[in-house]
Design an enzyme around this catalytic site. Structure first.
Site, PDB file in Angstrom:
ATOM      1  N   ASP A   1       0.808  -1.217   0.000  1.00  0.00           N
ATOM      2  CA  ASP A   1       0.000   0.000   0.000  1.00  0.00           C
ATOM      3  C   ASP A   1       0.847   1.275   0.000  1.00  0.00           C
ATOM      4  OD1 ASP A   1      -1.874  -1.958   0.180  1.00  0.00           O
ATOM      5  OD2 ASP A   1      -2.962  -1.122   1.886  1.00  0.00           O
TER       6      ASP A   1
ATOM      7  N   ASP B   1     -15.036  34.643 -35.440  1.00  0.00           N
ATOM      8  CA  ASP B   1     -14.278  33.417 -35.674  1.00  0.00           C
ATOM      9  C   ASP B   1     -14.883  32.243 -34.913  1.00  0.00           C
ATOM     10  OD1 ASP B   1     -11.700  32.172 -36.691  1.00  0.00           O
ATOM     11  OD2 ASP B   1     -11.722  31.650 -34.561  1.00  0.00           O
TER      12      ASP B   1
ATOM     13  N   GLY C   1     -11.398  27.992 -36.309  1.00  0.00           N
ATOM     14  CA  GLY C   1     -12.402  28.245 -37.330  1.00  0.00           C
ATOM     15  C   GLY C   1     -11.826  28.468 -38.706  1.00  0.00           C
ATOM     16  N   LEU C   2     -10.844  29.308 -38.803  1.00  0.00           N
ATOM     17  CA  LEU C   2     -10.294  29.613 -40.116  1.00  0.00           C
ATOM     18  C   LEU C   2      -9.650  28.397 -40.732  1.00  0.00           C
ATOM     19  CD1 LEU C   2      -8.669  33.121 -40.197  1.00  0.00           C
ATOM     20  CD2 LEU C   2     -10.383  32.134 -41.717  1.00  0.00           C
TER      21      LEU C   2
HETATM   22  S1  SF4 Z   1      -2.030  -7.117  -2.430  1.00  0.00           S
HETATM   23 FE1  SF4 Z   1      -3.434  -5.375  -2.462  1.00  0.00          FE
HETATM   24  S2  SF4 Z   1      -3.845  -4.945  -0.303  1.00  0.00           S
HETATM   25 FE2  SF4 Z   1      -2.015  -6.234  -0.374  1.00  0.00          FE
HETATM   26  S3  SF4 Z   1      -0.285  -4.844  -0.377  1.00  0.00           S
HETATM   27 FE3  SF4 Z   1      -0.766  -5.291  -2.494  1.00  0.00          FE
HETATM   28  S4  SF4 Z   1      -2.146  -3.652  -3.087  1.00  0.00           S
HETATM   29 FE4  SF4 Z   1      -2.110  -3.667  -0.869  1.00  0.00          FE
END
Ligand code: SF4
Ligand code: SF4
Lengths: 425, 504
Positions: free
Chosen positions: B36, B279, B414-415
Site C-alpha cells: 500500500d 471566428d 475556425g479559419l
Molecule cells: S495485495 Fe493489495 S492490499 Fe495487499 S499490499 Fe498489495 S495492493 Fe495492498
C-alpha cells in the site's frame, strides 16, 4: 582471469559479511506489481487479481499509461456483499471469470492472483483454479498464486507466478537447459544465439512468450536463473528433478560471462569454444561501458531495498564501473542463490536486509552518496534534498541482461548524474 | 465482486492521504501491508511533491498476523509521534487491516498522546477516494475547531475556503484565483483548508463569517457541520466559467453584505468577447460529451452550453454520491445522465453519442484518442500533465480564460477548418490527413463499422468531397440509414436522404 574457479565460492568478498537486519516500515511494492511485466512477457495470459480497490489502484498506478489500452490484467474487487456472506465469494468469482473469458476468447492462460484481502478472508484460489480449469477444459488453463503484500515484496510476485507454472510444465528427462526469470524478447534471442554457438541447442525459457510454449523439465534439466528473486521457483524445479547451475547473474560483462561459462561447464563445452564464442561480445561490451565509466567511477552509490537486484547491480557498478558502494539494501537476501554475487562484492560493503525506511533515510543523509537507487515514492523527495536518484522500477522494466545490454544498464545509472551536471538552474 | 480494469477513484484511505498531505502539522498512521506504500508515488511522482506524504504505514506481514499486529500498530503510532511531532494525528486502516479488526482508533487513543488523535473509519469495501477525503476533512475539522471569536467592529467580513486537497485537479491555482477574487471584492480569507492549513488554522475556522465550498466532493460534509454548529452559511457554487463565477460573486457578496454591482461591471473574462468574435461562429452547436467528477462535469457542461454555444449530448459522473445533482443538470440539456464508474461503459456511451468534442478525465482522453475525437481533460483522476508549470486555474475569470482555450483549441480553429474545406479538392491537399492534433489514430479509427451496404461510384466520390473531419460521421450515418431502410447500394440519393434524415 576467465577461469571459473576464480569466481566460485571461496570465502571472498562479502560471503561472510554481517548483514543489518531491519524489520520496520518497508517502502516497497507488493508482488502484484510483477503483473505489469509478466503480462507483457506471456502474451496470451491474463492476470486476474482477486482483491480490493487498493489492489486495483496499485496496479494502475504501477502500470502507468499501459493501462489505457485494454490490458490483460484486471481486479475482481471484493465488496461488502462478499464479506458479509450475502454473496458466495466463489460463485461471484466464477461469474466474473466466465464473463471475462467470454470477452477475451484469445486468452489461453488465466492466473488467479491472490492479494492480502483474499488471503485474510481465506478465499482458496487454488481450489477455484481447479474448479474453473475443469469448467473451461482444454481451451484455458487456470492457475493461481499469491502476489499479496503480506507475503511477497515487489519481484517476489514473479517468483510466485513462475513457481505456480512449474507443476504444469511437460515432463522430459532429456538433457536440456532452462533459463528462468522474465527477460525481454530481445535478450532471449541473444541468449539463444550464444547458447547455440556454444553448442547448447535445447534451451527453454520460463516464462515463455506464449502459454503453449512451456519448456519441459525433468532429471536432465539444468537451469540458470536470469533473476535473483526466484527462490520458490528454483525449489519447485528441483522438486521436478532439475538442477540449478550456480552462477552470478547475467548483469554486466563479468556477470554475463560467468553465467554463460557456468552453463558451458555443466554441458561439457570446452574452454576454447567459450573463448571463441564469448570473448568478442564481452570485449565489445567492455568498450561500450567506457563512456559511462567516466561519469560513474569514484562516485558513491546507495541502494534502498526494492527488487532484490541490488546486490548484482552493486557488484556490477563497483567492479566494472569503479563506483564506491555505500549501503546496499535488499528486501530479502537469498544467501545460496547470491553466493557467487556476494563473493564478488568488495570486502566491507555495508549490507542491509529488510527495511526501516525512516532510519535508512537518516543513514542516507549521513552517507551523502552521489547516487541513490530507490523506489518512486522516495525519488523526488530525495532529489528535492539535493540527492541524485535512479528509480529502481526501471531496472525491472528495461532489458538489462546480457552483453549487449551492459552499457544500457550502466547508462541508466549514469544519466541522472549527467543530467544533474547539465542543469544550470 | 466487481470486475475492474481501471478505476476512477482509489480506495478511501487515498482520500485521507490527500487531506493529510495537503496540510501541515498532520501525520497519518495507516495500518496497511507494504504494497500500500505505492500511494506515496501518486504524490511524489504525479504531483511532483518534494516531500513524502506524512504517512507511516505499519507494513505488517503474514508472519505478524498470528502474532500481534496491534502492538505493531501502537509502536508505529508512538514512533511516528516521536519523530514527526505533529499537531494532530490521523489513524486508520486500509482494506486489509479493516479485515483484521485491530481497532486503530482505540489503540492510538490508549497511548494518550498530548495532541488530537482522529480515528478514521473508512469502509474500504463500500466507499471510495472522494468519500475518504470528505470524511477525513470533516473529522479533522470537528476535532480541531476552537471557540468562535467574533469579528471586531469595523473589520472586513471574512470567509474560509474549503475543499482543496493534495492531488486535486488544478486546486493549487484555483485557490490562488478564488482568493484573489474574494479579496478584491472586499472579503478577507480567514483560512484555506485543507490545502496549506495546520490543525491550528482549523481551530480558527469558526471565526469566519461564512464558508466557501470550492469542491463539494471534499468540503460539503464539513461545511454542513460548521453551519449546524456555528451558524456559518456557505457558498456552494463552484466558480467555473463566467456565469458561475458571477453567481458565485453575487452569493459571496450577499453573505458578506457587500454590493457587487460595480465589481461585476469591472471584472470579466476574455471568454465573453472571444466567444462573440465571429471566428467562434463555427463553434455553434458542436456536440460535446462531458464526464468527470460532479463539480467539474456540471460546471463544464454549463460553460459549453451557455458560454461557447456547444450542444451537450452527454453528461455523466463516476461519483455516485453526487448522482442527483448531475441527473438534474442533464435534464436541463434534455438528456439522461450517465452515472457509472466502468470506463468501458463510458466508452460505449461516447461512441454512441459520437460527439465532436469530449471533456473528461485522463481515461476519456484515451478513449477519445482511440475514437479519433478531440478531447480536453477537465477533471480528476489526475495525471502528471494536470499539474502544469504555468498558472492555469479553472475557477474565476482567469479560469474562464483558460477554459476558452481548453475547450476550443482541440476543435480546429475556425479559419483552419474553413480553409481546409475550401481547398479540399486542391491537388496538394490530402483529405485523408488528420488534423495535426489528432495524431495518427484519427484517420484509422473513424473508419466505419462493418459495412453492410456498398457505395456506388458517384456516392463514394461525393463522400470524398465531404471534409474529412465530418466524413467518418457522414459515412456512418449514411450506412446506418441504409441499413434501416434496407438499401443495399448507396447512391447519391441515399447519401442526401440520409443527410436530410439526420439533419431533421
Ligand atoms: S495485495 Fe493489495 S492490499 Fe495487499 S499490499 Fe498489495 S495492493 Fe495492498
Ligand atoms: S490542428 Fe493544430 S492548430 Fe488546429 S486545433 Fe489542432 S493543434 Fe491546434
Amino acid at each position: 582471469m576467465n577461469e571459473i574457479s576464480a569466481i566460485t565460492v571461496e570465502p571472498a568478498g562479502c560471503s561472510d559479511a554481517p548483514v543489518l537486519k531491519e524489520r520496520g516500515q518497508r517502502e516497497v511494492f507488493c508482488g502484484l506489481t510483477g503483473i505489469v511485466w509478466l503480462h507483457r512477457r506471456i502474451q496470451d495470459a491474463f492476470f486476474l487479481v482477486v482483491g480490493s480497490r487498493t489492489c486495483a489502484h496499485l496496479l494502475q498506478s504501477a502500470a502507468g499509461v499501459m493501462i489505457f489500452a485494454e490490458p490483460r490484467f484486471a481486479t475482481a474487487i471484493i465488496d461488502e456483499r462478499d464479506l458479509a456472506g450475502l454473496a458466495d465469494a466463489n460463485d461471484e468469482l466464477d461469474r466474473v471469470v466466465t464473463r471475462l473469458v467470454e470477452r477475451r476468447p484469445e486468452i489461453k492462460l488465466l492466473f488467479l492472483v491472490g492479494s492480502c484481502p483474499s488471503e485474510v478472508i481465506k478465499l482458496d484460489l487454488s481450489r477455484a483454479a481447479l474448479r474453473l480449469g475443469r469448467k473451461f477444459g482444454a481451451d484455458l488453463r487456470v492457475l493461481s498464486y499469491s502476489g499479496s503484500g503480506i507475503e511477497t515484496t515487489f519481484t517476489e510476485g514473479e517468483d510466485a507466478c513462475l513457481a505456480s507454472l512449474v507443476p504444469v510444465l511437460p515432463a522430459s528427462d532429456a538433457a536440456q537447459l532452462m533459463v528462468v526469470g522474465t527477460v525481454a524478447e530481445i535478450v532471449e534471442d541473444q541468449f539463444r544465439r550464444y547458447f547455440s554457438e556454444l553448442g547448447i541447442h535445447d534451451v527453454g525459457f520460463l516464462p515463455p512468450r506464449r502459454a503453449g510454449e512451456l519448456p519441459a523439465v525433468g532429471k536432465g534439466t539444468f537451469f540458470l536463473l536470469a533473476q535473483p528473486f526466484l527462490a520458490n521457483t528454483a525449489l519447485e524445479l528441483e522438486r521436478r528433478g532439475a538442477e540449478r547451475i550456480a552462477a552470478p547473474f547475467p548483469l554486466g560483462v563479468e556477470g554475463t560471462l560467468a553465467w554463460f561459462e557456468a552453463a558451458a561447464q555443466k554441458f561439457g563445452i570446452s574452454q576454447a569454444r567459450c573463448r571463441a564464442v564469448l570473448d568478442a561480445p564481452a570485449e565489445r561490451a567492455r568498450q561500450a561501458l567506457a563512456r559511462c565509466r567516466i561519469t560513474l567511477a569514484g562516485r558513491k552509490v546507495f541502494f534502498f531495498p526494492d527488487s532484490q537486484l541490488e546486490i548484482p547491480m552493486a557488484r556490477f557498478l563497483a567492479r566494472e564501473l569503479g563506483m564506491t558502494l555505500s549501503e546496499v539494501g535488499t528486501p530479502f537476501l537469498h544467501r545460496e542463490h547470491l553466493a557467487e554475487e556476494l563473493a564478488l562484492l568488495p570486502r566491507g560493503t555495508f549490507l542491509s536486509e529488510g527495511q526501516d525506511v525512516e532510519r535508512q533515510l537518516d543513514r542516507c543523509d549521513e552517507e551523502k552518496p552521489d547516487l541513490v537507487v530507490c523506489g518512486m515514492g522516495l525519488a523526488n523527495p530525495l532529489e528535492a534534498r539535493g540527492f541524485t536518484t535512479k528509480w529502481s522500477i526501471e531496472l525491472v522494466f528495461t532489458p538489462v541482461q546480457g552483453f549487449e545490454q551492459a552499457a544500457d544498464l550502466a547508462e541508466l545509472f549514469a544519466r541522472p548524474l549527467r543530467r544533474r551536471a547539465l542543469l544550470k538552474v | 465482486m466487481q470486475l475492474s480494469l481501471w478505476t476512477y477513484e482509489g480506495p478511501p484511505h487515498i482520500g485521507a492521504m490527500r487531506v493529510a498531505t495537503a496540510m501541515k502539522g498532520v501525520h497519518y498512521v495507516l495500518h496497511a501491508p507494504q504494497g500500500d506504500t505505492y500511494a506515496d508515488l501518486l504524490f511524489t511522482m504525479i504531483e511532483r511533491r518534494d516531500e513524502r506524504p506524512p504517512v507511516t504505514y505499519t507494513t505488517f506481514q503474514a508472519r505478524d498476523l498470528g502474532g500481534d499486529t496491534a502492538t505493531l500498530f501502537k509502536k508505529a503510532v508512538a514512533d511516528a509521534y516521536e519523530r514527526f511531532k505533529p499537531q494532530a494525528m490521523l489513524v486508520g486502516a486500509s482494506c486489509t487491516a479493516e479485515l483484521i479488526q485491530d481497532d486503530p482508533g482505540g489503540l492510538a487513543l490508549a497511548l494518550d498522546l498530548p495532541i488530537p488523535v482522529v480515528p478514521l473509519e473508512l469502509p474500504a469495501y463500500q466507499r471510495k477516494e472522494n468519500y475518504g477525503a470528505s470524511e477525513t476533512f470533516y473529522r479533522l475539522v470537528r476535532a480541531c475547531v476552537g471557540p468562535r471569536v467574533e469579528r471586531a467592529a469595523g473589520a472586513k467580513p471574512s470567509c474560509n475556503i474549503l475543499g482543496p486537497t493534495a492531488l486535486g485537479f488544478r486546486h493549487r491555482d484555483d485557490v490562488a484565483e478564488v482568493t484573489r477574487l474574494v479579496e478584491k471584492l472586499g472579503v478577507r480569507v480567514n483560512v484555506v483548508a485543507p490545502l496549506g492549513a495546520t490543525p491550528a488554522d482549523l481551530a480558527r475556522l469558526p471565526d469566519a463569517d461564512f464558508n466557501i465550498v470550492l469542491y463539494a466532493e471534499t468540503a460539503l460534509a464539513a461545511a454542513l457541520w460548521l453551519e449546524k454548529t456555528f451558524g456559518q452559511k456557505f457558498v456552494n457554487v463552484a466558480p467555473i466559467g463566467v456565469g458561475a463565477t458571477r453567481d458565485f460573486v453575487k452569493t459571496v457578496a450577499e453573505l458578506a453584505g457587500i454590493d457587487a454591482t460595480d465589481f461585476l461591471r469591472a471584472e470579466t473574462s476574455r471568454l465573453v468577447w472571444y466567444s462573440r468574435s465571429i471566428d467562434s461562429t463555427y463553434l455553434t452547436g458542436k456536440t460535446v460529451f462531458v464526464f468527470g467528477d460532479a463539480t467539474h462535469a456540471v460546471a463544464l457542461a454549463r460553460v459549453a452550453a451557455e458560454e461557447l454555444g456547444y450542444k451537450v449530448v452527454g453528461l455523466g459522473t463516476y461519483a455516485r454520491e453526487f448522482a442527483r445533482e448531475v441527473r438534474a443538470a442533464a435534464k436541463g440539456y434534455g438528456i439522461e445522465a450517465l452515472i457509472c464508474d466502468d470506463y468501458l461503459d463510458v466508452e460505449a456511451a461516447i461512441k454512441a453519442a459520437a460527439p465532436a468534442l469530449v471533456l473528461g478525465t485522463q481515461m476519456e482522453r484515451h478513449i477519445a484518442k482511440r475514437l479519433g475525437i478531440p478531447c480536453a481533460v477537465i477533471s480528476a483522476p489526475v495525471h502528471v500533465q494536470d499539474f502544469p508549470a504555468r498558472y492555469s486555474p479553472f475557477m474565476g475569470f482567469e479560469g474562464a480564460n483558460v477554459l476558452f482555450d481548453t475547450l476550443t483549441h482541440p476543435l480546429m480553429m475556425g479559419l483552419e477548418e474553413h480553409l481546409l474545406g475550401m481547398f479540399r479538392e486542391d491537388f496538394e491537399f490530402s483529405g485523408d490527413a488528420a488534423a495535426s492534433h489528432l495524431g495518427h489514430a484519427a484517420a484509422v479509427v473513424l473508419e466505419a463499422e462493418p459495412v453492410t451496404a456498398v457505395w456506388d461510384e458517384a456516392a463514394e466520390k461525393e463522400l470524398k468531397k465531404i471534409p474529412f473531419f465530418v466524413r467518418g460521421k457522414a459515412r456512418r450515418n449514411t450506412e446506418m440509414f441504409a441499413a434501416e431502410q434496407k438499401i443495399g447500394v448507396i447512391s447519391l440519393k441515399t447519401l442526401y436522404d440520409a443527410k436530410a434524415h439526420f439533419a431533421s
